[in-house]
Design an enzyme around this catalytic site. Structure first.
Site, PDB file in Angstrom:
ATOM      1  N   LYS A 103      -3.333 -14.554  -5.701  1.00 31.92           N
ATOM      2  CA  LYS A 103      -4.148 -14.274  -6.885  1.00 31.92           C
ATOM      3  C   LYS A 103      -3.203 -13.890  -8.016  1.00 31.92           C
ATOM      4  CE  LYS A 103      -5.358  -9.437  -6.086  1.00 31.92           C
ATOM      5  NZ  LYS A 103      -6.460  -8.511  -6.114  1.00 31.92           N
ATOM      6  N   LEU A 151     -18.321 -13.376  -8.130  1.00 32.67           N
ATOM      7  CA  LEU A 151     -19.239 -14.503  -8.149  1.00 32.67           C
ATOM      8  C   LEU A 151     -18.546 -15.775  -8.648  1.00 32.67           C
ATOM      9  CD1 LEU A 151     -22.537 -12.905  -9.547  1.00 32.67           C
ATOM     10  CD2 LEU A 151     -21.976 -13.453  -7.179  1.00 32.67           C
ATOM     11  N   GLU A 163      -7.792   2.413   2.353  1.00 31.86           N
ATOM     12  CA  GLU A 163      -7.334   2.169   0.988  1.00 31.86           C
ATOM     13  C   GLU A 163      -8.065   0.969   0.394  1.00 31.86           C
ATOM     14  OE1 GLU A 163      -5.467   3.933  -1.107  1.00 31.86           O
ATOM     15  OE2 GLU A 163      -6.208   2.351  -2.417  1.00 31.86           O
ATOM     16  N   PHE A 164      -8.495   1.112  -0.870  1.00 34.82           N
ATOM     17  CA  PHE A 164      -9.273   0.043  -1.503  1.00 34.82           C
ATOM     18  C   PHE A 164      -8.542  -0.596  -2.683  1.00 34.82           C
ATOM     19  CE2 PHE A 164     -12.180   2.999   0.515  1.00 34.82           C
ATOM     20  CZ  PHE A 164     -12.929   2.141   1.312  1.00 34.82           C
ATOM     21  N   THR A 207      -5.682  -0.576   7.409  1.00 36.70           N
ATOM     22  CA  THR A 207      -7.042  -1.003   7.749  1.00 36.70           C
ATOM     23  C   THR A 207      -7.101  -1.204   9.257  1.00 36.70           C
ATOM     24  OG1 THR A 207      -7.220  -2.071   5.608  1.00 36.70           O
ATOM     25  CG2 THR A 207      -8.777  -2.778   7.307  1.00 36.70           C
ATOM     26  N   CYS A 251      -5.629  -9.290   3.180  1.00 35.97           N
ATOM     27  CA  CYS A 251      -6.752  -8.460   3.632  1.00 35.97           C
ATOM     28  C   CYS A 251      -7.994  -9.239   4.041  1.00 35.97           C
ATOM     29  CB  CYS A 251      -7.108  -7.458   2.547  1.00 35.97           C
ATOM     30  SG  CYS A 251      -5.789  -6.256   2.298  1.00 35.97           S
ATOM     31  N   VAL A 276       0.833  -1.209   0.000  1.00 36.31           N
ATOM     32  CA  VAL A 276       0.000   0.000   0.000  1.00 36.31           C
ATOM     33  C   VAL A 276       0.868   1.260   0.000  1.00 36.31           C
ATOM     34  CG1 VAL A 276      -1.612   1.357   1.405  1.00 36.31           C
ATOM     35  CG2 VAL A 276      -2.021  -1.067   1.023  1.00 36.31           C
ATOM     36  N   LYS A 328      -7.964 -11.550   7.275  1.00 32.27           N
ATOM     37  CA  LYS A 328      -7.712 -10.829   8.532  1.00 32.27           C
ATOM     38  C   LYS A 328      -8.795  -9.772   8.797  1.00 32.27           C
ATOM     39  CE  LYS A 328      -4.556  -6.970   7.535  1.00 32.27           C
ATOM     40  NZ  LYS A 328      -5.495  -5.871   7.687  1.00 32.27           N
TER      41      LYS A 328
HETATM   42  P1  NAD Z   1       3.080  -4.619   3.977  1.00 33.55           P
HETATM   43  O1  NAD Z   1       3.400  -5.653   4.998  1.00 33.55           O
HETATM   44  O2  NAD Z   1       3.286  -4.925   2.535  1.00 33.55           O
HETATM   45  O3  NAD Z   1       3.860  -3.260   4.298  1.00 33.55           O
HETATM   46  C1  NAD Z   1       4.036  -2.732   5.558  1.00 33.55           C
HETATM   47  C2  NAD Z   1       5.409  -2.073   5.617  1.00 33.55           C
HETATM   48  O4  NAD Z   1       5.536  -1.363   6.850  1.00 33.55           O
HETATM   49  C3  NAD Z   1       6.567  -3.067   5.562  1.00 33.55           C
HETATM   50  O5  NAD Z   1       7.435  -2.710   4.519  1.00 33.55           O
HETATM   51  C4  NAD Z   1       7.239  -2.925   6.930  1.00 33.55           C
HETATM   52  O6  NAD Z   1       8.642  -3.104   6.887  1.00 33.55           O
HETATM   53  C5  NAD Z   1       6.890  -1.494   7.263  1.00 33.55           C
HETATM   54  N1  NAD Z   1       6.988  -1.144   8.690  1.00 33.55           N
HETATM   55  C6  NAD Z   1       6.689  -1.882   9.779  1.00 33.55           C
HETATM   56  N2  NAD Z   1       6.891  -1.165  10.892  1.00 33.55           N
HETATM   57  C7  NAD Z   1       7.324   0.059  10.507  1.00 33.55           C
HETATM   58  C8  NAD Z   1       7.683   1.256  11.192  1.00 33.55           C
HETATM   59  N3  NAD Z   1       7.630   1.324  12.504  1.00 33.55           N
HETATM   60  N4  NAD Z   1       8.086   2.305  10.469  1.00 33.55           N
HETATM   61  C9  NAD Z   1       8.152   2.247   9.116  1.00 33.55           C
HETATM   62  N5  NAD Z   1       7.807   1.152   8.410  1.00 33.55           N
HETATM   63  C10 NAD Z   1       7.404   0.076   9.105  1.00 33.55           C
HETATM   64  O7  NAD Z   1       1.554  -4.249   4.252  1.00 33.55           O
HETATM   65  P2  NAD Z   1       0.483  -3.725   3.179  1.00 33.55           P
HETATM   66  O8  NAD Z   1      -0.056  -4.887   2.409  1.00 33.55           O
HETATM   67  O9  NAD Z   1       1.042  -2.568   2.466  1.00 33.55           O
HETATM   68  O10 NAD Z   1      -0.681  -3.257   4.166  1.00 33.55           O
HETATM   69  C11 NAD Z   1      -0.567  -2.101   4.984  1.00 33.55           C
HETATM   70  C12 NAD Z   1      -1.937  -1.785   5.549  1.00 33.55           C
HETATM   71  O11 NAD Z   1      -2.842  -1.475   4.483  1.00 33.55           O
HETATM   72  C13 NAD Z   1      -2.586  -2.931   6.319  1.00 33.55           C
HETATM   73  O12 NAD Z   1      -3.364  -2.414   7.351  1.00 33.55           O
HETATM   74  C14 NAD Z   1      -3.492  -3.556   5.276  1.00 33.55           C
HETATM   75  O13 NAD Z   1      -4.573  -4.236   5.856  1.00 33.55           O
HETATM   76  C15 NAD Z   1      -3.957  -2.357   4.506  1.00 33.55           C
HETATM   77  N6  NAD Z   1      -4.363  -2.626   3.126  1.00 33.55           N
HETATM   78  C16 NAD Z   1      -3.661  -3.502   2.363  1.00 33.55           C
HETATM   79  C17 NAD Z   1      -4.045  -3.702   1.043  1.00 33.55           C
HETATM   80  C18 NAD Z   1      -3.305  -4.691   0.162  1.00 33.55           C
HETATM   81  O14 NAD Z   1      -3.834  -5.051  -0.879  1.00 33.55           O
HETATM   82  N7  NAD Z   1      -2.100  -5.113   0.511  1.00 33.55           N
HETATM   83  C19 NAD Z   1      -5.140  -3.012   0.496  1.00 33.55           C
HETATM   84  C20 NAD Z   1      -5.808  -2.113   1.300  1.00 33.55           C
HETATM   85  C21 NAD Z   1      -5.415  -1.924   2.619  1.00 33.55           C
END
Ligand code: NAD
Length: 463
Positions: free
Chosen positions: A330, A259, A157-158, A126, A269, A11, A272
């Protein structure tokens, strides 16, 4: 606008790159030094279509930079986004420790500044309802003045992995949760370039914004589990879930998305977030029954194919070699978090099978999980050599029209288990395959070898 993104994962990196693409100056922060080194050297740590193009342009034009030092982000930015992990805690609720710790670190840095300045602290992770209040509480406890020095915004974020850049640049909607007009105006100004075609920027209170994200993911996950239940029942009554889907999707109240029957949802996502929303219900004395079932159905569905494979080999796969096409959760991503393929691989390994996997992008991420417990093929056909069966776990486009003559030649037995319904059962039977898919009748394979040879020679590709 000057932006910091804290957390440069799927994200954070996509958001930072796309904000920079609109002319903003963005610093992305992460604690992972290797990741930041890679990014500074022009290498992307994740696979995401189109990301490289925008990343290269914005890094070379100096609008997108990277640092491991939170202070670099805070001193630079008026808008500080938290794109940090919110993994499930032991009881299934979202673990907010990353978000709250980073907020406290940010507060300390702001406090150490000489000049007073107004900033937005924006939650893109999220997070459960009430988190914006907790974030505000951390900042206020550190002595900062809400409305003067900061406001907290919930901006869920979506984006979908695999099409994340496109989703971010052209969102269906942008949700901004805040009770501050000033914050709402700044956020609207930031996002206007992304919704030039008229999609809405929905401004709501923080709690509703937080709930919108969970409600959206949970309804999508519910559709998937619902269709998987329909598919399971189709198998029992001799109906075909593909035809059922076509029949119901033309109803505009239902629509055509989400569907597809298969081997369940995965990723970082849906599992969890459904769990966390269920947990939020519990914490407020509410038993959200549907969500329990959605997860239960999904857990069962992720096992369906492995169980079928084991049953096909009379309960003993200890001397069987099984090829897996698709390791990512996916298509078009290298993300393997909660991937159904991994659940299937684990079951097959426990049952004593030898497994060889192939994925266009997710070999390395899978190797980090399974190491040499499984073999990895360099190409999709190489995975099949002398395998007793092929199991399709992810619907990458390259798997949709393979050379079936080659597939059949390489497999020790012409047996395919298709967890994503990428092939046509009738065609597979004509090609002499024993073919099993999800929610569709299996047809007996053609037994006349001459007819099969003819079909394969004429059309190694499925219809
Ligand atoms: P991710 O694990 O890919 O990225 C998280 C990043 O944060 C990692 O690179 C990690 O090293 C870093 N991090 C951890 N602690 C830190 C700190 N103290 N300071 C700086 N960086 C730090 O996670 P993601 O998939 O990008 O998801 C992030 C959030 O967005 C989650 O809450 C997730 O549910 C939400 N989200 C994810 C998606 C998706 O498709 N991946 C879509 C929408 C929302």
């Amino acid at each position: 606008m000057n932006i910091a993104i804290i957390g440069t994962g799927y994200v954070g990196l996509v958001s930072g790159t796309c904000f920079a693409e609109m002319g903003n100056r963005v610093v992305c922060i992460d604690i992972d030094e290797n990741k930041i080194d890679q990014l500074r050297n022009g290498q992307l740590p994740i696979y995401e279509p189109d990301l490289e193009h925008y990343f290269n342009r914005n890094t070379s034009e100096g609008r997108l930079t990277f640092s491991t030092d939170l202070a670099d982000g805070v001193s630079h930015a008026d808008l500080i986004f938290l794109a940090l992990p919110t993994p499930p805690g032991e009881d299934g609720s979202a673990d907010l420790s990353y978000v709250l710790q980073a907020t406290s670190d940010i507060a300390e840095l702001i406090n150490s500044e000489d000049e007073e300045r107004y900033r937005l602290i924006i939650n893109k992770s999220t997070v459960p309802v009430g988190t914006a209040d907790q974030v505000r509480g951390v900042l206020e406890n550190a002595g900062l003045q809400a409305g003067e020095q900061f406001d907290v915004v919930s901006n869920p974020e979506f984006l979908r992995e695999g099409v994340a850049v496109d989703d971010f640049l052209k969102p269906d909607r942008v949700v901004i949760g805040t009770s501050s007009d000033k914050a709402a105006n700044m956020m609207t100004r930031l996002y206007e370039p992304f919704v030039r075609q008229g999609n809405p920027i929905v401004v709501v209170d923080e709690r509703s914004a937080e709930m919108i994200k969970y409600a959206a993911n949970s309804i999508l996950a519910t559709r998937i589990s619902f269709m998987n239940e329909i598919a399971n029942l189709c198998e029992k009554v001799g109906a075909n879930v593909d035809k059922v889907r076509l029949g119901i999707s033309k109803d505009h109240r239902i629509g055509r998305h989400f569907l597809y029957a298969g081997i369940g949802f995965g990723g970082s996502c849906f599992p969890k977030d459904v769990q966390a929303l269920h947990r939020t219900g519990r914490q407020h004395g509410y038993d959200f029954k549907i969500l329990d079932s959605v997860l239960e159905v999904n857990d069962r569905q992720r096992q369906v194919l492995a169980e079928r494979v084991i049953e096909y080999f009379d309960g003993d796969v200890s001397d069987k070699k099984i090829a897996i096409w698709g390791l990512a959760f996916k298509p078009n991503t290298d993300d393997i978090r909660e991937a159904p393929a991994h659940v299937i691989i684990r079951t097959l390994l426990e049952a004593g099978a030898e497994v060889v996997g192939y994925d266009p992008e997710a070999i390395e991420t899978t190797r980090n999980v399974f190491g040499d417990a499984i073999d990895y093929a360099d190409d999709m056909y190489g995975a099949l050599n002398d395998a007793d069966t092929l199991v399709v776990c992810t619907e990458w486009n390259a798997f949709r029209r393979p050379n079936l003559a080659d597939v059949r030649d390489r497999l020790a037995q012409p047996v395919i288990f298709d967890g994503r319904n990428v092939f046509d059962p009738k065609h597979m039977a004509e090609m002499g395959f024993i073919y099993s898919s999800i929610g569709r009748p299996s047809l007996p394979p053609e037994s006349d070898e001459d007819a099969i040879e003819e079909a394969l020679a004429e059309n190694g590709q499925p219809a």
